[in-house]
Scaffold this active site. Structure first.
Site, short mmCIF file in Angstrom:
data_model
loop_
_atom_site.label_atom_id
_atom_site.label_comp_id
_atom_site.label_asym_id
_atom_site.label_seq_id
_atom_site.Cartn_x
_atom_site.Cartn_y
_atom_site.Cartn_z
N ASP A 168 0.88 -1.16 0.00
CA ASP A 168 0.00 0.00 0.00
C ASP A 168 0.93 1.23 0.00
OD1 ASP A 168 -2.15 1.70 0.04
OD2 ASP A 168 -3.17 0.76 1.72
C1 BGC Z 1 -5.22 3.18 0.48
C2 BGC Z 1 -5.48 2.20 -0.64
C3 BGC Z 1 -5.49 2.94 -1.96
C4 BGC Z 1 -4.15 3.63 -2.13
C5 BGC Z 1 -4.00 4.34 -3.45
C6 BGC Z 1 -4.00 4.03 0.23
O1 BGC Z 1 -3.86 5.04 1.18
O2 BGC Z 1 -5.11 2.49 1.70
O3 BGC Z 1 -6.70 1.55 -0.42
O4 BGC Z 1 -5.76 2.06 -3.00
O5 BGC Z 1 -4.00 4.58 -1.08
O6 BGC Z 1 -4.77 5.48 -3.52
#
Ligand code: BGC
Length: 714
Positions: free
Chosen positions: A254
């Site tokens: 992530d």
């Molecule tokens: C979130 C993810 C998301 C990613 C990209 C992160 O902060 O936890 O779910 O897909 O950002 O935007």
């Protein structure tokens, strides 16, 4: 060339630096900087997030293909969570439909639009089971139940990935592996600590369902499991995910979870964190640029092998191949298709269909709804009556408030003869104390009407990532507004626009009818109008328990049996697992939702009272529509293992079916009980089947069921 040959022939010509570049995912928001453009030319960018539209992405693609040495196309990725331009209801609302075909179609709408706009991979479905409505991110998932969550997970993967296999499918990325939904106290990114049994019973099944449905990639969570951050958790990422679950696709971090390991204190510095992530088998680095900057050094210093890097690059190339980019890097960049696909008639119609199905009727005293068509004067009151963006939810991608049919517009359209007045009622502020000044004017407006529709709730940013709340009472002075309007004695229909279950105990008391609209997306107002007028009979059922009081949280229907069980109806429950000061039950149980008609259930018929470990039996009920309009009923099957070597839930959802019934019509719902429905995670954490008696429940929600007993025997 066969698929592997194509990948191997690309791989063999790459330098170590270019390989590391393939593993790098960078954000490009708006106009790219000169530095970003240079990185693309240098082969240091494998994927891009936050750049959308054929025009923008085509330019970046041309740069990568024509001006970088290896010429490998970029994979464009995005958070297409519940729609790209035509926005569907938020995922928790979609789960409230219990209609897997509608959910699949909705994901396919998102896929058609996103791929037409230069995106090839979405960070969805999010399948984190969550039992705490304080957690803002629950809106992205399917609620509290692993079984419903698993079916929704598979339906969404199929919808995204099979929308149109001819190079316009959208690759899925199931997230956040695993247990992010257990963030303590509903605070986002918080510690999460639970047993291996909970991991396997509750958090893993929806991931397994996505894997079985063929999901292309997976994102690991911000959180830790058993104290070890997922980005470095070999037990989960290798033994469980690759070994037991059989996942073969790409794994990504992530946002910056590699350097986060330094913040958490499990790595002394970024180099160590990068080595840990690579040795855990994480293929792609979201946004931290640690892989691109540090992998060459780690290989040269012998900390990781080039073969490990090659393996990760193969995963990236495989995704690009699946998206059709290796055969034709420009295949998805077609301006005409983009123009005709976005907000197309078909996409609007399919989105409206799921919006209609997602709204949940929680109360309907004296058949207040549907509104009779001879109504003369309606007052539409509340801070969300004319809201637009707040119907779209936190993850609304390119969804535009100007395209939204507001609740006000939807009501006006359905009741063209009525005299409809409006008052905002109160202002929205994040704190409950504020925003009372407009209440007197709303009361005046209510007094002049025959009927009041109050539209309350939360703004789009109040749930979603980082959207944790301590109070689950409606923000600002909305409950006071409702209480004051209720004093007028007018009939009140309350509609809630929200990303999470709120505490509606007083709201329900002060309303004649209560409808949960969630955040219903672009067509939300049309759907609301059609439900209020009775053109559509609601069928939604809660995918999450609605607490009676915040102190009950976490509250869910499938709790394990305890020795001191609460017994409804007796005079003292002192020595039971309950509270002294409030009712034991939630306000609305899991699986609950009313209809404009009524359904009567017969007793359960079993084809046999004993089944063998290799056999099956059938359980059926007759359901009759005893009201005067056609309706859809979600008939639910729950099981309970009466004696088992580990404590088991008092009830677990195991199947459901939707019956469409004309007034007076009776249909039979038959469920096939097979051994897999009776399995549980044994003492040794393996799937186990034990002889003995099972309670079988079939009903209209988790708390209102008919009951029968059968036995599993050798
Ligand atoms: C979130 C993810 C998301 C990613 C990209 C992160 O902060 O936890 O779910 O897909 O950002 O935007």
């Amino acid at each position: 060339m066969d698929t592997n040959e194509q990948i191997e022939s690309i791989l063999k010509d790459l330098t170590l630096e270019e390989k590391a570049g393939q593993l790098n995912l960078i954000p490009i928001e708006g106009t790219p900087t000169e530095e970003q453009l240079q990185m693309i030319r240098d082969g240091k960018v494998g994927s891009v997030i936050k750049s959308n539209g054929v025009e923008n992405n085509l330019k970046l693609q041309q740069l990568a293909v024509e001006e970088s040495h290896a010429g490998i196309p970029i994979l464009f990725q995005e958070d297409v969570i519940h729609g790209y331009k035509t926005i569907a209801p938020i995922p928790i609302a979609e789960a409230a439909t219990w209609d897997l075909e509608a959910i699949r179609k909705s994901a396919a709408v998102a896929a058609r639009e996103a791929t037409a706009s230069g995106i090839q991979l979405t960070y969805a479905p999010m399948v984190d089971v969550c039992r705490d409505p304080r957690w803002g991110r629950l809106l992205e998932a399917a609620g509290e139940d692993p079984y419903l969550g698993s079916l929704v997970s598979a339906a969404r993967v199929k919808g995204f990935q099979e929308s149109n296999p001819k190079n316009s499918n959208l690759l899925g990325c199931v997230k956040h592996f695993a247990g992010y939904g257990a963030s303590l106290a509903g605070r986002d990114y918080n510690i999460a600590d639970f047993s291996e049994r909970e991991l396997r019973e509750i958090y893993l099944p929806p991931f397994q369902a996505a894997v079985d449905a063929g999901v292309a990639s997976l994102m690991c969570a911000y959180t830790a499991y058993d104290g070890v951050p997922l980005t470095a958790n070999k037990f989960l990422m290798q033994n469980v995910l690759r070994g037991e679950m059989g996942f073969k696709g790409l794994v990504m971090t992530d946002w910056e979870t590699i350097p986060n390991m330094v913040k958490i204190g499990v790595a002394a510095n970024d180099t160590m964190a990068t080595e840990m992530a690579m040795n855990t088998g994480i293929d792609m680095d979201m946004t931290s640029q640690k892989y691109v900057n540090l992998i060459p050094f780690l290989v040269k210093s012998g900390k990781i092998s080039e073969e490990q890097v090659d393996q990760a690059v193969r995963q990236v190339l495989l995704l690009k191949q699946k998206a059709g980019l290796l055969d034709d890097p420009y295949v998805l960049f077609n301006k005409e298709r983009e123009t005709s696909e976005l907000l197309s008639e078909r996409n609007i119609a399919e989105t409206k269909d799921i919006a209609l199905k997602s709204m949940v009727l929680l109360k309907n005293e004296n058949n207040t709804l549907p509104i009779k068509n001879d109504v003369k004067k309606i007052a539409v009151i509340g801070p969300f009556a004319k809201a637009a963006k707040d119907l779209l939810g936190w993850w609304h991608m390119m969804g535009d408030a100007n395209d939204v049919v507001t609740y006000w517009d939807g009501i006006k359209k359905e009741f063209p003869e009525a005299d409809i007045s409006y008052a905002p009622g109160c202002e929205i502020d994040s704190f409950r104390v504020a925003g009372r000044e407009l209440i007197p004017q709303a009361v005046k407006t209510a007094k002049k009407a025959d009927l009041v529709i109050l539209i309350l709730g939360e703004e789009y940013w109040m749930s979603g990532e980082g959207g944790g709340v301590a109070s689950l009472h409606l923000p600002s002075a909305q409950e006071e507004l409702l209480a004051e309007v209720a004093k007028t004695g007018k009939t009140i229909i309350t509609v809630i626009n929200s990303g999470r279950p709120y505490i509606l105990t007083e709201v329900a008391e002060n309303s004649d009818a209560l409808l949960y609209a969630w955040m219903p997306g672009t067509t939300g107002g049309t759907a609301l109008g059609e439900i209020l007028s009775g053109k559509y009979n609601p069928q939604g059922k809660t995918p999450m328990t609605f607490p009676y009081h915040e102190g009950q949280i976490p509250i869910f229907y499938s709790y394990r049996k305890t020795s001191h069980a609460f017994i409804p109806g007796i005079s003292s429950n002192r020595y039971t697992t309950t509270y002294r000061d409030i009712q034991h039950e939630p306000l609305y149980p899991f699986g609950y939702g009313l209809s404009y008609t009524t359904f009567e259930y017969s007793e359960i018929q079993l084809s046999a009272t004993t089944m063998s470990k290799t056999g099956s039996l059938q359980a059926s009920v007759k359901v009759t529509n005893t009201g005067s309009v056609k309706g859809n009923e979600v008939v639910q099957l729950y099981l309970h293992d009466k004696v088992c070597s580990v404590t088991r839930p008092v009830k677990e959802l195991k199947d459901f079916t939707i019956l469409e019934l004309e007034p007076g019509e009776t249909k039979t719902a038959t469920f096939n009980i097979t051994p897999d429905k009776l399995e549980f995670i044994g003492i040794d954490y393996k799937k186990t089947l034990e002889d003995g008696e099972f309670d079988l429940f079939i009903g209209t929600n988790s708390a209102n069921c008919k009951q029968a007993v059968f036995k599993l025997d050798n």
